[in-house]
Design a protein around this motif. Structure first.
Motif, PDB file in Angstrom:
ATOM      1  N   PRO A  46       0.760  -1.035  -0.084  1.00 58.11           N
ATOM      2  CA  PRO A  46      -0.300  -0.009   0.059  1.00 58.11           C
ATOM      3  C   PRO A  46       1.225   1.203   0.252  1.00 58.11           C
ATOM      4  CG  PRO A  46      -0.824  -1.092   1.510  1.00 58.11           C
ATOM      5  CD  PRO A  46       0.277  -2.120   1.183  1.00 58.11           C
ATOM      6  N   ASP A  69      -3.904  -9.002  -6.485  1.00 57.17           N
ATOM      7  CA  ASP A  69      -3.206  -8.747  -5.822  1.00 57.17           C
ATOM      8  C   ASP A  69      -3.106  -7.344  -5.293  1.00 57.17           C
ATOM      9  OD1 ASP A  69      -3.264  -9.959  -3.505  1.00 57.17           O
ATOM     10  OD2 ASP A  69      -0.798 -10.988  -3.573  1.00 57.17           O
ATOM     11  N   LYS A  73      -4.009  -4.063  -3.325  1.00 61.13           N
ATOM     12  CA  LYS A  73      -3.568  -4.168  -2.040  1.00 61.13           C
ATOM     13  C   LYS A  73      -3.557  -1.899  -2.352  1.00 61.13           C
ATOM     14  CE  LYS A  73      -1.838  -7.800  -0.428  1.00 61.13           C
ATOM     15  NZ  LYS A  73      -0.894  -8.792  -0.159  1.00 61.13           N
ATOM     16  N   ASN A  74      -2.724  -1.976  -3.442  1.00 55.13           N
ATOM     17  CA  ASN A  74      -2.736   0.205  -3.430  1.00 55.13           C
ATOM     18  C   ASN A  74      -3.223   0.082  -5.376  1.00 55.13           C
ATOM     19  OD1 ASN A  74      -1.929   1.830  -4.422  1.00 55.13           O
ATOM     20  ND2 ASN A  74       0.753   1.606  -3.657  1.00 55.13           N
TER      21      ASN A  74
END
Lengths: 203, 512
Positions: A46, A69, A73-74
């Protein structure tokens, strides 16, 4: 370009990894290399700023899996795919998942560099946007409950007298709160205030 | 007429022995009845007469008298056998074979002789007839033999030929007799002198071992065409004169069918090679995406390194050291690309079909490398247990590589649904016995259907896969078989599939 931006390269082929890294470094960019998806995921995703270059086909964890993924997360971290043998469905899936580009090896170096720059630009925008929103949120968070209440009414288009009526306070009090909220929100006009509230609520 | 009748009578008459007793002077003391009948005298008529002068033809008298004298004079005279004719009263002569013994008095003194005689009919004539008959029989046998039978003397001159010789070589007998044997069997390959030496070798008495052995030679027909023959030489020595009989068989037919057989064997081999090549092309096409990817890697790297160098130079940030190290990396990538292309060419190119001395373990490792061109194969863990003491073996290495590659790819396909860490291929090489090396390929995949007959696995076009021609195992089987080994599936292995094949340590060349 933002100087904090790093290009994360993930490829199981050490030679290609090294060459990509060297090429990007030669144009003045900062790179970090990872030989597998798992190795990359050891970063604190992140917090990453910059972009990711992914090989689609890697043993153990495919590029597409890793892309999802990262996105989770980001979402501001752009992904550029490079592949030696991407097929159409794979490319479509990658683009649907928000990839910036799907480059087929062997690609022209300039194409690759341009692509990376575009990714960094997008990341920059996204990062700025995120910063902007965060600062708006910070400002909103600094409002008192009454100031926030009155700002919401203004954003809904209510006149001062109507707000005073609704809240059962004097118009003068409304005006004082409004002035203080505008000051805290760092806006000069009511129109600006309305815009910033809508911007924050769009998120 | 009378003479003919006499001859017939002679033949019909049973030969009965006659007995003759002479005194020491050669006068007749006694004569058997048969003797009297044969001679035509009454016994009384003839007793006391001198035997030799009365009853023998003139020209036999002197010789026979000496013989009798010797018999009567010498104490040590052994019984003697003689043949002499007697002269009958009517003037006819009868040949008799005589057994002559000394006659002794009770005191032991020689008192004369006892002779027993038996009529020998025209035995000499009969013998001659029999000889002639047997010779005619032999000649008939010789003439009707399917081989040409030629007799030559020690100088190589033809002394006799049979009818078949005329048929096979096209020359009439009279053109052959007196010719040297090289007239019929010139050696086209070697100079005449050398051939003569060879022939001489055949014929030398101390090279007996060569005599009787079949040799293929090139002979020449009268019309000039080459005639392949098989020659067997027999030596005959009569009264110290050596001569040789060559028995020659026209083997044109055999040669022709041999050539046809060889040709069809070659055609089968070519078809087999083509099929194997097709299978390799098929593998290559299945692997082509992997190959393209594999080749793109170094090309991409080269291009990026080069661009990096340019950027460094353009920016003025370059130092020779970093440029040099990048150039080295470019070089390494170019070699990597070259290696890949070499591997692929080995796979898809027409292969050298000759046996080469090969280290089987090296071949296994290079095959794994080749298999890993395919990205699916790269997630598989390879475990090799290669015996370090294996002898080098003579194989067509490209073909054996194809067999191993087929087995690896099948194993990979069988494990496609497994997690990467569960995908394991074990390859074991070992010497199972003195004559064979064995290579085992195991996987951890779905395994073989136990109810499936083994033979079906190796049938062409049999496949349990959705893709693939079903030729891989069939071709592998035929390649291994052609090397003198055996490819089989081991159904007892339960953790996946196990295939093993053997290769002979000493190559079995040629066709099976």
């Amino acid at each position: 370009m933002n100087n904090n931006q790093t290009i994360y390269i993930v490829d199981d082929d050490p030679d290609v990894l090294d060459a990509m890294s060297m090429l990007l470094q030669s144009t003045g960019l900062t790179t970090k290399t990872h030989h597998s998806g798992q190795d990359f995921l050891d970063n604190n995703i992140p917090l990453l700023i910059g972009c990711v270059i992914l090989d689609v086909r890697m043993p153990n964890m495919s590029g597409l899996q890793l892309q999802l993924d990262i996105k989770r997360k980001n979402p501001t971290l752009p992904v550029v795919f490079v592949t030696g043998h991407g097929d159409v469905p794979m490319a479509v899936q990658a683009m649907k998942n928000g990839a910036i580009e799907f480059l087929q090896k062997p690609f022209r170096d300039q194409e690759f560099i341009d692509c990376v720059h575009r990714a960094l630009y997008i990341n920059n925008l996204a990062t700025n946007e995120r910063e902007h929103l965060r600062s708006i949120q910070d400002r909103i968070d600094s409002l008192t409950k009454r100031e926030h209440q009155i700002m919401r009414h203004i954003a809904d288009g209510d006149m001062t007298k109507i707000i005073a009526n609704k809240l059962n306070i004097s118009p003068r009090t409304v005006e004082i709160h409004r002035a203080r909220a505008m000051e805290k929100m760092r806006v000069k006009t009511v129109a600006q205030l309305v815009h910033i509230v809508m911007e924050s609520e769009a998120q | 007429m009378q003479k003919t009748k006499d001859i017939i009578m002679d033949y019909l008459e049973l030969p009965r022995p006659i007995a003759l007793v002479l005194d020491a002077a050669g006068n007749i003391e006694h004569l058997s009845i048969e003797a009297c009948q044969l001679l035509g005298y009454e016994l009384s008529e003839i007793l006391g007469a001198n035997w030799v002068s009365m009853c023998l033809p003139q020209r036999w008298q002197l010789k026979t008298k000496r013989m009798y004298d010797a018999v009567s004079a010498d104490y040590n005279e052994e019984p003697q056998c003689h043949t002499y004719p007697v002269l009958a009263k009517n003037g006819r002569q009868h040949p008799l074979a005589w057994h002559i013994e000394q006659r002794h008095s009770p005191s032991g003194a020689i008192v004369g002789s006892i002779s027993t005689g038996i009529k020998v009919r025209d035995n000499a004539l009969q013998e001659k007839n029999a000889l002639l008959q047997s010779a005619a029989r032999n000649q008939a046998v010789l003439d009707n033999a399917i081989e040409a039978i030629i007799s030559i003397n020690a100088q190589g001159t033809i002394t006799h030929v049979n009818k078949t010789t005329e048929k096979i070589f096209g020359y009439p007998e009279e053109e052959l007799l007196g010719q040297n044997i090289t007239f019929l069997i010139p050696d086209t390959e070697k100079p005449l002198e050398h051939y003569r030496a060879t022939l001489w070798n055949y014929m030398m008495p101390d090279s007996n071992k060569l005599i009787g052995i079949n040799r293929e030679l090139g002979a020449k027909h009268k019309d000039g065409h080459q005639l392949p023959i098989e020659l067997t030489v027999a030596e005959i020595s009569i009264a110290g004169i050596r001569s040789f009989t060559g028995i020659m068989r026209d083997i044109s037919e055999r040669k022709l069918s041999e050539a046809r057989l060889k040709q069809s064997k070659e055609e089968v081999q070519q078809a087999r090679d083509r099929l194997a090549h097709m299978d390799r092309l098929h593998i290559a096409s299945e692997m082509s995406t992997g190959i393209a990817h594999e080749l793109n890697q170094p090309l991409t790297a080269i291009s990026m390194y080069a661009q990096a160098c340019r950027n460094l130079v353009d920016n003025g940030k370059s130092d020779i050291k970093s440029l040099l190290s990048t150039l080295l990396r470019i070089d390494k990538q170019a070699q990597r690309a070259g290696d890949i292309i070499r591997n692929i060419r080995a796979l898809v190119g027409k292969q050298d079909p000759h046996h080469q001395l090969t280290n089987i373990n090296d071949l296994i490792h290079s095959t794994i490398e080749l298999a890993q061109v395919d990205i699916e194969c790269r997630t598989i863990t390879f475990k090799c247990q290669c015996s370090e003491t294996l002898p080098m073996i003579e194989i067509v290495s490209g073909q054996i590589q194809q067999v191993i590659l087929n087995l690896i790819r099948n194993a990979g396909d069988a494990m496609v649904d497994l997690k990467p860490q569960e995908k394991i291929i074990s390859i074991i090489s070992e010497q199972t016995c003195q004559d064979f090396i064995s290579i085992i390929v195991r996987d951890t995949g779905v395994g073989l259907d136990i109810d499936q007959p083994n033979e079906q696995l190796f049938q062409p076009f049999y496949s349990t896969k959705t893709h693939g021609m079903g030729m891989g195992l069939a071709i592998s089987h035929s390649i291994v078989h052609n090397h003198g080994g055996k490819l089989c599936a081991n159904k007892n292995y339960s953790d996946g599939a196990e295939f093993s094949f053997t290769l002979p340590v000493m190559p079995i060349l040629g066709d099976h």
